[in-house]
Design a protein around this motif. Structure first.
Motif, PDB file in Angstrom:
ATOM      1  N   ILE A  13      40.886 -16.550  30.946  1.00 61.78           N
ATOM      2  CA  ILE A  13      40.927 -15.609  31.216  1.00 61.78           C
ATOM      3  C   ILE A  13      39.454 -15.025  30.181  1.00 61.78           C
ATOM      4  O   ILE A  13      38.818 -15.617  29.015  1.00 61.78           O
ATOM      5  N   SER A  14      38.832 -14.097  30.347  1.00 57.81           N
ATOM      6  CA  SER A  14      37.750 -13.240  29.083  1.00 57.81           C
ATOM      7  C   SER A  14      37.591 -11.503  29.411  1.00 57.81           C
ATOM      8  O   SER A  14      38.146 -11.374  30.956  1.00 57.81           O
ATOM      9  N   ASN A  15      37.125 -11.827  28.660  1.00 52.81           N
ATOM     10  CA  ASN A  15      36.385  -9.632  28.674  1.00 52.81           C
ATOM     11  C   ASN A  15      34.985  -9.974  29.668  1.00 52.81           C
ATOM     12  O   ASN A  15      34.543 -11.064  29.818  1.00 52.81           O
ATOM     13  N   ASN A  90      37.512  -5.402  28.421  1.00 57.12           N
ATOM     14  CA  ASN A  90      38.053  -6.447  27.107  1.00 57.12           C
ATOM     15  C   ASN A  90      38.714  -7.353  27.113  1.00 57.12           C
ATOM     16  O   ASN A  90      39.157  -8.258  26.089  1.00 57.12           O
ATOM     17  N   GLY A  91      39.451  -8.380  28.024  1.00 56.43           N
ATOM     18  CA  GLY A  91      40.053  -9.252  28.442  1.00 56.43           C
ATOM     19  C   GLY A  91      41.275  -9.314  27.814  1.00 56.43           C
ATOM     20  O   GLY A  91      41.564 -10.098  26.868  1.00 56.43           O
ATOM     21  N   GLN A 123      43.913 -14.808  21.793  1.00 50.55           N
ATOM     22  CA  GLN A 123      45.210 -14.203  21.197  1.00 50.55           C
ATOM     23  C   GLN A 123      44.963 -13.117  20.982  1.00 50.55           C
ATOM     24  O   GLN A 123      45.908 -12.129  21.130  1.00 50.55           O
ATOM     25  N   VAL A 124      43.795 -11.769  21.354  1.00 48.52           N
ATOM     26  CA  VAL A 124      43.443 -10.576  21.773  1.00 48.52           C
ATOM     27  C   VAL A 124      44.425  -9.584  23.080  1.00 48.52           C
ATOM     28  O   VAL A 124      44.405  -8.298  23.061  1.00 48.52           O
ATOM     29  N   ILE A 125      45.366 -10.138  23.606  1.00 49.77           N
ATOM     30  CA  ILE A 125      45.808  -9.900  24.704  1.00 49.77           C
ATOM     31  C   ILE A 125      46.878  -9.268  24.226  1.00 49.77           C
ATOM     32  O   ILE A 125      47.421  -8.916  23.151  1.00 49.77           O
TER      33      ILE A 125
END
Length: 145
Positions: A13-15, A90-91, A123-125
Motif C-alpha cells: 500500500i502507498s500514496n 494519500n494512501g 500507520q497513517v491509514i
C-alpha cells in the motif's frame, strides 16, 4: 518520504507519489497497480498491469461494489507469484479499505484484525466512516456464504 508499505508478501500500500516512482515499483517487484482514485496517475512502468477504481474519498462513495473485484485481482496476482500495490492520493482511506477487504475475503480475517494489519504496515491509514461501514457490511455478507 517515498515508500511502499508491505501488508503481506503479495500486497503493498502507498500514496500516489510513491506509486509513481518507477524505482520503487521495480524494487518492490510490483506486477499489478490498483489505483483507487479518479485522477491520480499510474506509474509509467509498462510491464505493470493496471486497474483503476474511480472513486473519490467521500463517505457516500460506493467502494463496496469494488471490494470483490479488487480482492480477487490481488489474490490472482499473488497466485501467479506477483505483487499488488494498492494506492490512492494519500494512501490513507480508499487504498486502506481495499486492502482490508482483501484480508477479510481471502485471509479470513475479521475487519478489526485486518484494519490493524494494514495500520501496522502503514500507520497513517484512516478509512473514512462511510468506507468503514461498507467494510462492516462486507464482512457480514462474507460470513453468510
Amino acid at each position: 518520504m517515498l515508500q511502499l508499505c508491505e501488508v503481506t508478501k503479495a500486497l503493498l500500500i502507498s500514496n500516489a507519489r510513491s506509486a509513481c516512482s518507477d524505482d520503487l515499483i521495480q524494487q518492490g517487484a510490483v506486477t499489478l497497480c490498483i489505483n483507487v482514485s479518479q485522477r491520480q496517475p499510474f506509474p509509467s512502468a509498462s510491464a505493470v498491469k493496471r486497474l483503476r477504481i474511480p472513486v473519490f474519498d467521500r463517505p457516500g462513495e460506493d467502494l463496496y461494489g469494488h471490494f470483490d473485484r479488487c480482492a480477487d485481482a490481488i489474490r490472482e496476482e499473488a497466485g501467479r507469484g506477483g505483487r499488488s500495490l494498492v494506492y490512492c492520493k494519500n494512501g490513507r482511506s480508499r487504498s486502506a479499505a481495499i486492502c482490508v477487504a482483501y484480508l477479510i475475503k481471502h485471509r479470513q480475517m475479521t475487519m478489526k484484525d485486518a484494519l490493524q494489519k494494514v495500520k501496522t504496515a502503514r500507520q497513517v491509514i484512516d478509512p473514512n466512516p462511510g468506507f468503514l461501514s461498507q467494510l462492516q457490511r462486507y464482512e457480514q455478507e462474507l460470513k453468510k456464504t
